[in-house]
Write an enzyme that holds these catalytic residues in place. Sequence first.
Site, PDB file in Angstrom:
ATOM      1  N   ILE A   1       0.828  -1.203   0.000  1.00  0.00           N
ATOM      2  CA  ILE A   1       0.000   0.000   0.000  1.00  0.00           C
ATOM      3  C   ILE A   1       0.871   1.266   0.000  1.00  0.00           C
ATOM      4  O   ILE A   1       0.520   2.272  -0.595  1.00  0.00           O
ATOM      5  CB  ILE A   1      -1.011  -0.041   1.176  1.00  0.00           C
ATOM      6  CG1 ILE A   1      -2.255   0.768   0.817  1.00  0.00           C
ATOM      7  CG2 ILE A   1      -0.419   0.418   2.473  1.00  0.00           C
ATOM      8  CD1 ILE A   1      -3.260  -0.018   0.031  1.00  0.00           C
ATOM      9  N   CYS A   2       2.060   1.191   0.630  1.00  0.00           N
ATOM     10  CA  CYS A   2       2.893   2.404   0.684  1.00  0.00           C
ATOM     11  C   CYS A   2       3.450   2.745  -0.693  1.00  0.00           C
ATOM     12  O   CYS A   2       3.610   3.910  -1.043  1.00  0.00           O
ATOM     13  CB  CYS A   2       4.000   2.275   1.728  1.00  0.00           C
ATOM     14  SG  CYS A   2       5.110   0.919   1.411  1.00  0.00           S
ATOM     15  N   THR A   3       3.726   1.706  -1.511  1.00  0.00           N
ATOM     16  CA  THR A   3       4.162   1.960  -2.879  1.00  0.00           C
ATOM     17  C   THR A   3       3.056   2.647  -3.660  1.00  0.00           C
ATOM     18  O   THR A   3       3.281   3.632  -4.369  1.00  0.00           O
ATOM     19  CB  THR A   3       4.529   0.633  -3.581  1.00  0.00           C
ATOM     20  OG1 THR A   3       5.576   0.009  -2.849  1.00  0.00           O
ATOM     21  CG2 THR A   3       4.971   0.866  -5.006  1.00  0.00           C
TER      22      THR A   3
ATOM     23  N   ASN B   1       2.648   6.249  -2.118  1.00  0.00           N
ATOM     24  CA  ASN B   1       3.749   7.223  -2.095  1.00  0.00           C
ATOM     25  C   ASN B   1       4.745   7.137  -3.234  1.00  0.00           C
ATOM     26  O   ASN B   1       5.238   8.143  -3.693  1.00  0.00           O
ATOM     27  CB  ASN B   1       4.527   7.082  -0.780  1.00  0.00           C
ATOM     28  CG  ASN B   1       3.613   7.200   0.411  1.00  0.00           C
ATOM     29  OD1 ASN B   1       2.725   8.040   0.414  1.00  0.00           O
ATOM     30  ND2 ASN B   1       3.798   6.335   1.390  1.00  0.00           N
TER      31      ASN B   1
END
Lengths: 426, 532
Positions: free
Chosen positions: A208-210, A213
């Site tokens: 999810i962070c990829t 962000n």
Amino acid sequence: MSVASPLSPLPGRHYHVDQILDRPGPRTDPAFVPGETPKTFLREQSKILVIGAGGLGCEILANLALSGFNDIHVIDMDTIDISNLNRQFLFRPKDVGKPKAIVAAEFIMRRVPGVKVTPYFGKIQDKDEDYYLQFNIIICGLDSVEARRWINATLVNMVDPENGESMKPLIDGGTEGFKGQARLILPTITSCYECSLDMLNKPTAFPICTIANTPRLPEHCIEWASVLEWPRVHGDKKMDTDDPEHIGWLYKIASARAKEFNIEGVTWALTQGVVKNIIPAIASTNAIIAASCCSEALKIVTTCAPYINNYMMFIGTESVYTYTFEHEKRPECPVCGGETIDISVGKEWTVERLIEVLVERQDIQIKKPSLSTSTKQLYLQAPKQLEQATRPNLGKLLSELVEEGDQITVTASSLPFNLSLRVTYV
Amino acid sequence: MSQTESQDIETATTSLQTTSVAPDNKTRRYDRQLRLWASSGQAALESSKILVISGSGTSASVLKNLVLPGIGHFTILDPHKVTEADIGSNFFLETESVGKYKAEEEVRLLKELNDGVEGVANTSDLATILKNDPTYLTSFTLLIAHNLHPELLEQLSSLLRSDPFHPPLIVVRSAGFLAEFFIQFHEHTIIDSHSETPPSLRIDKPFPALLDHALSLDLSKLDPTDHGHIPYIVILVKAAHEWKASHDGRVPKTTEERKEFKKYLQSLRVKADEENFEEAEAQAYRVWAVTNVPSEISSLFNDPILANLTPTSPPFFHLLAALKTYTEKEPHTLPLSATLPDIKSDTTNYIHLQNLYKRRAEEEKEEFTKILVANPVQPQTPIDKGLIDEFVRNSHGLKVLRGEKWRAVDQDSARLKEASQSYPSHTAIHLAFSAMAALELKGVQVDHTTPAEDLKSEAAKIYGPFEEIEEEIDNAIAELLRAPNADLPTTAAFLGGLVAQEAIKIITKQYVPVKGYCVIDLISSTTSVIGA
Ligand SMILES: [Zn+2]
């Protein structure tokens, strides 16, 4: 000679199949009695269930009907989509939107004289053990891992050692592009579907962070649109990946994000591919795998030749490659093995960390596990009140809640079985 | 959907200058296969014309799998009328078909599968066509023959073999649980083989812009977040450069040195859990694995056509000649691929790196094109940009296959012996089929009463003394004689899938078709390719 019976009009049509039932081959079991016995059993007594009336299902139904299975049942919960027509050959453009099981059954009965196909338009989970007990063999042509795990576990649980008839051979086929596999599962005797979970390709999951962000690929932008933007903009409105307007919206949002980050390659087809998790599929591969499944069914029901032990892999991208081997049982298989899984847990692990690790494990593949011990509930995904009550545990250290050597029971609503873990702290 | 939202889509579309319209019905129908062979493969399928000889259940199964994905045209050649037995093994016949022409009934029911496909029934017989109108046969893109009498098959295969521009032929035989097929083709070149080996990233031979970029970074001055986002490719290029500077220009060679290099990589970390540095360590071998021309590609440079290139040689060989010259120059590699795998990085660093690769790939393609147009022998018609692009992009997976005549393997007992060592039971099945054909050539109608000894002596004439495969031969012959004329629906369906797949590979020139005999045994649920 053919069996003349009301179920078999045009007796001459069995000319081809009769040749292998009238005479044994060099590898046929000596107990095989050629002639009327296998023919009568095949054509008048056996009852077979086909799960899935899609790419594999259409092929399986046609093969079974031609082979002489006259009492066929089929379950499928889907309706026909235009993208099915490049391979699901029992359907025509006018059938788009209709239930696959019903259209397929009607087509087979119209085409092949004497065969009865009973459709059920719904979920396999709607049916109970008594339903599954009526069949001699079950053939699965599904694209869903979850449905396969369910039927596999159901059939393994159904086995009553006192009653040999309760063991139902399960033949499972699957394809992806030019590749596929067919296998025979004899519940409790051979390895089961759950035993081989680690052979599945790991589903591509983007952190999810990829997505949020550091997008790099067009897929990251599409995931951003579907996983983050859709619920933010549309709230509780469910995304329908078959609705072109919904795909259009996702495509627009993903394209805009890609443009912002100078990422190339967001297309309509890719958007649809990512959000629907589309697997390429062609008629020829389905034909090969379905034929293998039905060939095994014919051999099991008539005993005219030995059946597969127990797994065939097929790869058609470079020449023709098949690999037939015995897939072995896994002693710690949660469905057919029953041994507790030993798991090493870091002393600093929280309950949440354990859940993350379980979700990632290729041999377990569980989406939303609930955890409990014999004395307490560690974390429950549902119902809401219990989820709220157990949520504080997520941040606690596992070592504070569970003693070394204790067992943790893992359950998930999608799976009809429990997993038992034994914890060792490291 | 509301008015405003649809307008939004439109505005967004215009501003993005891309088409966001939903795909048309044809694209939707073919979506699942376009993901495998793209529009170029689809176009090749749609312009193909296929002749299938015999209207058997197996033939219908093959055609079903070709009509569904949308070939242009098919013809079924079969002079016979439908019997009850045919109905039982062929899904594309129905009760009412009995007594009518098989070809006509099958074409009618197969055409229902796809409006876009043209289907024709030909109820004349092959022997007459071979004699009076051979150009009819050679006008197809591909011919497929199932259980054809060996005498006609011999004539047909000789005809198609007589001119390199004549179409390929797939010879299919089946009996009960056993089957085999063979593709007779002249020369088959593949640009997009869908190779699963990814092209080299050339970390060991970084191009100038990549090296400059790597050296321009001072890792020690980056803040920890940025440090954790430098792509591993850049880390390795930089680390290798520094290593070489302190090791007489050599990359890590010995196990010791390689360990040391990895330690050095570890020492560059500012935090223990930097995933980009984990990747760098896992991929460190790329520093010492030398990128050169893969042997499968350099072996193509010895192709006899290259030595005798003429203006009429196929474009593939003009491109191959240019590739050969290209790789003779520094840095002795294939042209760079523009595709970057997904790696741990932030957007800016990744896109920057991707652009470096893209720009360089574009430059190398230009270099390649210059060589191509400077080739001493030029093609009759200039090669278009699209083809050059495709060739360069897929240069690590190029293939050239040369076929041979049907039955050539049977005239070479050394090759059969070799096959029998690796695949004894499948070689035996092939020999049983060849023996059956030999008997048929003598006018024998093989059925289950045919003595096994007759087949065995024919097989021995082809193979020689059986020695260690005698048991396999006996088994194969006994199984064949159990049902020599049975077109079993499941075997037909299995073959139908395999043969259609091969036809698709031949027509699209994508993926790699079978060379040799593909032998199928549905009792053991196995296949092998022999005599490749
Ligand atoms: Zn199991």
